[in-house]
Enzyme design. Structure first.
Site, mmCIF file in Angstrom:
data_model
loop_
_atom_site.group_PDB
_atom_site.id
_atom_site.type_symbol
_atom_site.label_atom_id
_atom_site.label_comp_id
_atom_site.label_asym_id
_atom_site.label_seq_id
_atom_site.Cartn_x
_atom_site.Cartn_y
_atom_site.Cartn_z
ATOM 1 N N CYS A 134 -9.330 -2.126 -1.473
ATOM 2 C CA CYS A 134 -8.276 -2.790 -0.695
ATOM 3 C C CYS A 134 -6.997 -1.974 -0.612
ATOM 4 C CB CYS A 134 -7.944 -4.155 -1.287
ATOM 5 S SG CYS A 134 -9.294 -4.935 -2.152
ATOM 6 N N THR A 177 -5.587 2.516 -8.742
ATOM 7 C CA THR A 177 -6.841 1.772 -8.704
ATOM 8 C C THR A 177 -7.908 2.531 -7.923
ATOM 9 O OG1 THR A 177 -5.640 -0.307 -8.819
ATOM 10 C CG2 THR A 177 -7.852 -0.405 -7.897
ATOM 11 N N GLU A 207 -8.372 2.457 -13.352
ATOM 12 C CA GLU A 207 -7.065 2.952 -12.915
ATOM 13 C C GLU A 207 -6.837 4.322 -13.523
ATOM 14 O OE1 GLU A 207 -7.077 -0.449 -13.561
ATOM 15 O OE2 GLU A 207 -6.611 -0.997 -11.493
ATOM 16 N N HIS A 266 -0.741 -6.124 0.246
ATOM 17 C CA HIS A 266 -1.478 -6.150 -1.026
ATOM 18 C C HIS A 266 -1.253 -7.471 -1.776
ATOM 19 C CE1 HIS A 266 -4.318 -4.060 -3.387
ATOM 20 N NE2 HIS A 266 -3.585 -4.025 -4.480
ATOM 21 N N CYS A 317 -8.961 -11.590 -3.734
ATOM 22 C CA CYS A 317 -9.763 -10.992 -4.817
ATOM 23 C C CYS A 317 -9.641 -11.775 -6.121
ATOM 24 C CB CYS A 317 -9.390 -9.527 -5.023
ATOM 25 S SG CYS A 317 -7.862 -9.223 -5.924
ATOM 26 N N GLU A 375 -3.266 -7.285 -14.133
ATOM 27 C CA GLU A 375 -3.048 -6.864 -12.751
ATOM 28 C C GLU A 375 -2.494 -8.003 -11.911
ATOM 29 O OE1 GLU A 375 -6.318 -5.479 -10.339
ATOM 30 O OE2 GLU A 375 -5.109 -3.759 -9.769
ATOM 31 N N TYR A 395 -4.311 -10.346 -3.005
ATOM 32 C CA TYR A 395 -4.528 -11.035 -4.280
ATOM 33 C C TYR A 395 -4.894 -12.510 -4.092
ATOM 34 C CZ TYR A 395 -3.109 -7.125 -7.239
ATOM 35 O OH TYR A 395 -3.070 -5.927 -7.892
HETATM 36 FE FE1 SF4 Z 1 -8.532 -5.127 -4.232
HETATM 37 FE FE2 SF4 Z 1 -7.708 -6.984 -5.871
HETATM 38 FE FE3 SF4 Z 1 -8.463 -4.641 -6.849
HETATM 39 FE FE4 SF4 Z 1 -6.163 -4.812 -5.516
HETATM 40 S S1 SF4 Z 1 -6.654 -5.834 -7.462
HETATM 41 S S2 SF4 Z 1 -7.764 -3.288 -5.200
HETATM 42 S S3 SF4 Z 1 -6.677 -6.388 -4.001
HETATM 43 S S4 SF4 Z 1 -9.754 -6.118 -5.817
HETATM 44 FE FE FE Z 2 -4.408 -4.154 -7.495
#
Ligand code: SF4
Ligand code: FE
Length: 485
Positions: free
Chosen positions: A104, A191, A257, A292, A299, A447, A296
Site C-alpha cells: 500500500c 515497510t 521494516e 495512508h 488493513c 504500527e 489503515y
Molecule cells: Fe498496507 Fe497497512 Fe501495511 Fe501500511 S500497515 S503497508 S496500509 S498493510
Molecule cells: Fe504502515
C-alpha cells in the site's frame, strides 16, 4: 505482462541484487531467508488474489493510461468508488494474511505524487508529471512493488533539515549534474523494502526555501548502486528459524521494516518528480499521509477480523462461548473494528477529484480514521488477551509438545474442551500472542500508533480542518447573537 502470478513475483524478487543486511550479515535475498520469507509471502498474496476470478473486481482495475487490466496496487484512483474498493481490498488482504502486506505504501505514494507533480509543473513549467506518468506506465506494465519512502531519521526535531548538525539526517541532493542528481540520506521504517522492485522517495515534512536540497522526490530501483537496507528486529523473529511452525503464531505470513540508506545514489532526470520546489513539500506529505491514513481503515480492520476470530475460537476451545461476558467482549471488539472500517469507507466515499484527475480522500475524515486506529486496536488487543487467558504467554514450546517424554504431559494438562486437540488450542493462543505481542504486533499494534504518522500528526490536521469559526457562527446564529467585530 500487466499481471504477474505470485510465483513470477517471487522469482522477480529473487533475481534482484538488493543489498539487505540483518543481524550484522548480508542476506542473499528475501525469498530464501526464513525470517524475511513470511513478509514476502504477504506481498505475494496481492498477486495471488489478483489471479482469482472471485476477487477480480477488488484486486484489479483498468489503467487510465493504457486501458489494460492491472493490479489495483498500481492504480491511480479514478473515483470515490475506486477508493472504497481500495479499502475493501486492504481489508480482504488483512483477513488473508493476518499481517502487513506492504504494497500500500507504493499505491499511496503513486496517487500523492501524481496529483502533486501536475501542480508543480503548472506553477514552474517543469516536467515532473510527464516523468511520473512514464514511470507509472513501467510499473503498471511490469506489475511491480514500489516502496513508498517518506520518513527521514530527522535528528533534532526542533531543527530544520538544512540546520541539522549532520546534514544527512534528512535525505538531500548532494550534487546536481546535467543528466540527473546524486542523493544522500536514509528513510526509516521502510515497510516492505526487501520485497520491492523500486523505491519512490518523497520529502518528509514542510520545507522552507533554505531546505531546497531536501525537497526532492524520485524513484530508483531498489538494487540501484548505493542503496542498501538494514532490517528492523521484530519481537520473536528468530522463532521463524526454529523447527516447527506452532511457535511462530502465524506460520506463513508476516511484515518487515528496514532502515534504507542512500549512499550517494544517482537519479537520472526522467526519474525526478520534485527537485527544490519547497512550497510543494507540504501538500505532497499531506496527500501521502492522508491516503495512508485511509489505508489503515482497511488493513488494520482485516487483521482485526483475524484477531476477533482467534479470540472467539480461544473462548470456544475453553468451553465458554456462551458466557455473557465473553459474548459482550466479542461484541465490543466488533464494534471497535467496524468503527474503523466506517472511517475508512467514509473518507473514501467523500473523496474529490484533484486537478491532475485522480481521486483524493477527504483529508479530515482520513485523519479521524487514523486517529481512531491509534486507539482501538489497543483495546481490541486488550480484550483478545483477556479472552485468551494467561496461557497465551506461559505455554511451553512446540519442541516440548513434540518431546516423547514431556509431550504427553503438555497434551494432558493444557487441554481445554475434551474434544479439541491441545495442539489446536495452543496454535490459536500463539496466533493471539503473535498479533498482540509478537512479530505481527509491529504491524497491528505499534504500527497502528505510529504508522502513517504518530497521533499528534493527525491532531494537527484535524485542528487545521475543524472550522471552529464556522461552528461558533452556527451556535451564535441559533441563539441570535451578532457576529463579533
Ligand atoms: Fe498496507 Fe497497512 Fe501495511 Fe501500511 S500497515 S503497508 S496500509 S498493510
Ligand atoms: Fe504502515
Amino acid at each position: 505482462m500487466a499481471l504477474m502470478t505470485g510465483e513470477q513475483y517471487v522469482e522477480s524478487i529473487r533475481a534482484l541484487h538488493t543489498r539487505i543486511y540483518m543481524f550484522g550479515k548480508q542476506i542473499a535475498n528475501a525469498a530464501d531467508d526464513p525470517i524475511l520469507r513470511p513478509s514476502l509471502n504477504s506481498v505475494k498474496m496481492t498477486y495471488d488474489l489478483a489471479q482469482d476470478p472471485q476477487y477480480q473486481d477488488l484486486m484489479t482495475a483498468t489503467s487510465h493510461l493504457t486501458g489494460e487490466r492491472i493490479n489495483r496496487f498500481c492504480h491511480i484512483h479514478q473515483s470515490p468508488d475506486d477508493l472504497v474498493k481500495k479499502v475493501n481490498m486492504q481489508r480482504l488482504l488483512g483477513q488473508k494474511t493476518g499481517a502487513c502486506f506492504q504494497r500500500c505504501v507504493g499505491l499511496d505514494a503513486f496517487n500523492a505524487v501524481y496529483a502533486t507533480a501536475y501542480e508543480v509543473d503548472k506553477a514552474h513549467g517543469t516536467h515532473y508529471f510527464e516523468n511520473f506518468e512514464k514511470f507509472l506506465r513501467y510499473v503498471q506494465e511490469k506489475d511491480l512493488v514500489v516502496d513508498g519512502a517518506m520518513t527521514d531519521p530527522k535528528g533534532d526535531r526542533s531543527v530544520a533539515p538544512h540546520a541539522q548538525a549532520d546534514k544527512d539526517l534528512f535525505l538531500r541532493v548532494v550534487e546536481r549534474r546535467p543528466d540527473g542528481i546524486v542523493v544522500r540520506g536514509a528513510k526509516a521504517h521502510q515497510t516492505g523494502a526487501s520485497n520491492s522492485h523500486e523505491i519512490l522517495v518523497m520529502p518528509t515534512q514542510a520545507m522552507k526555501p533554505e531546505d531546497k536540497d531536501y525537497a526532492v522526490a524520485f524513484s530508483v530501483p531498489i538494487d540501484a548502486d548505493g542503496v542498501f537496507m538494514i532490517v528492523g528486529r521484530q519481537s520473536c523473529d528468530t522463532r521463524k528459524t526454529e523447527p516447527g511452525t506452532m511457535d511462530r503464531g502465524n506460520p506463513t505470513f508476516g511484515g518487515m521494516e528496514a532502515l534504507v540508506i542512500f549512499d550517494d545514489v544517482f537519479v537520472p532526470n526522467d526519474r525526478i518528480f520534485l527537485n527544490g520546489e519547497t512550497e510543494f513539500a507540504t501538500v505532497l506529505v499531506e496527500r501521502f499521509a492522508s491516503y495512508h491514513r485511509q489505508s489503515y481503515g482497511g488493513c488494520k480492520v482485516g487483521v482485526g477480523d483475524v484477531l476477533i476470530g482467534a479470540a472467539a475460537t480461544a473462548a470456544d476451545y475453553n468451553g465458554v462461548p456462551k458466557a455473557s461476558h465473553i459474548k459482550d467482549k466479542l461484541i465490543e471488539m466488533t464494534h471497535l473494528n467496524e468503527t474503523l472500517y466506517c472511517c475508512g469507507v467514509a473518507c473514501s466515499a467523500a473523496g474529490h477529484m484533484t486537478e491532475a484527475g485522480n481521486c483524493m480522500v477527504d483529508t479530515l475524515l482520513a485523519n479521524v480514521c487514523k486517529q481512531n486506529v491509534t486507539r482501538y486496536p489497543y483495546e481490541i488487543a486488550r480484550l483478545a488477551e483477556d479472552l485468551a487467558g494467561g496461557l497465551m504467554v506461559t505455554c511451553p514450546s512446540e519442541a516440548d509438545l513434540r518431546d516423547p517424554e514431556l509431550g504427553p504431559y503438555v497434551d494432558k494438562y493444557l487441554k481445554g474442551r475434551a474434544d479439541v486437540p491441545t495442539e489446536d488450542r495452543l496454535r490459536i493462543l500463539r496466533l493471539i500472542e503473535n498479533l498482540t505481542l509478537g512479530a505481527a504486533a509491529v504491524g497491528y499494534r505499534t504500527e497502528s500508533l505510529h504508522g502513517a504518522g504518530s497521533p499528534q500528526a493527525q491532531r494537527i490536521i484535524i485542528s487545521r480542518q475543524s472550522d471552529l469559526e464556522g461552528k461558533k457562527k452556527l451556535a451564535k446564529d441559533i441563539v441570535g447573537l451578532k457576529e463579533d467585530k
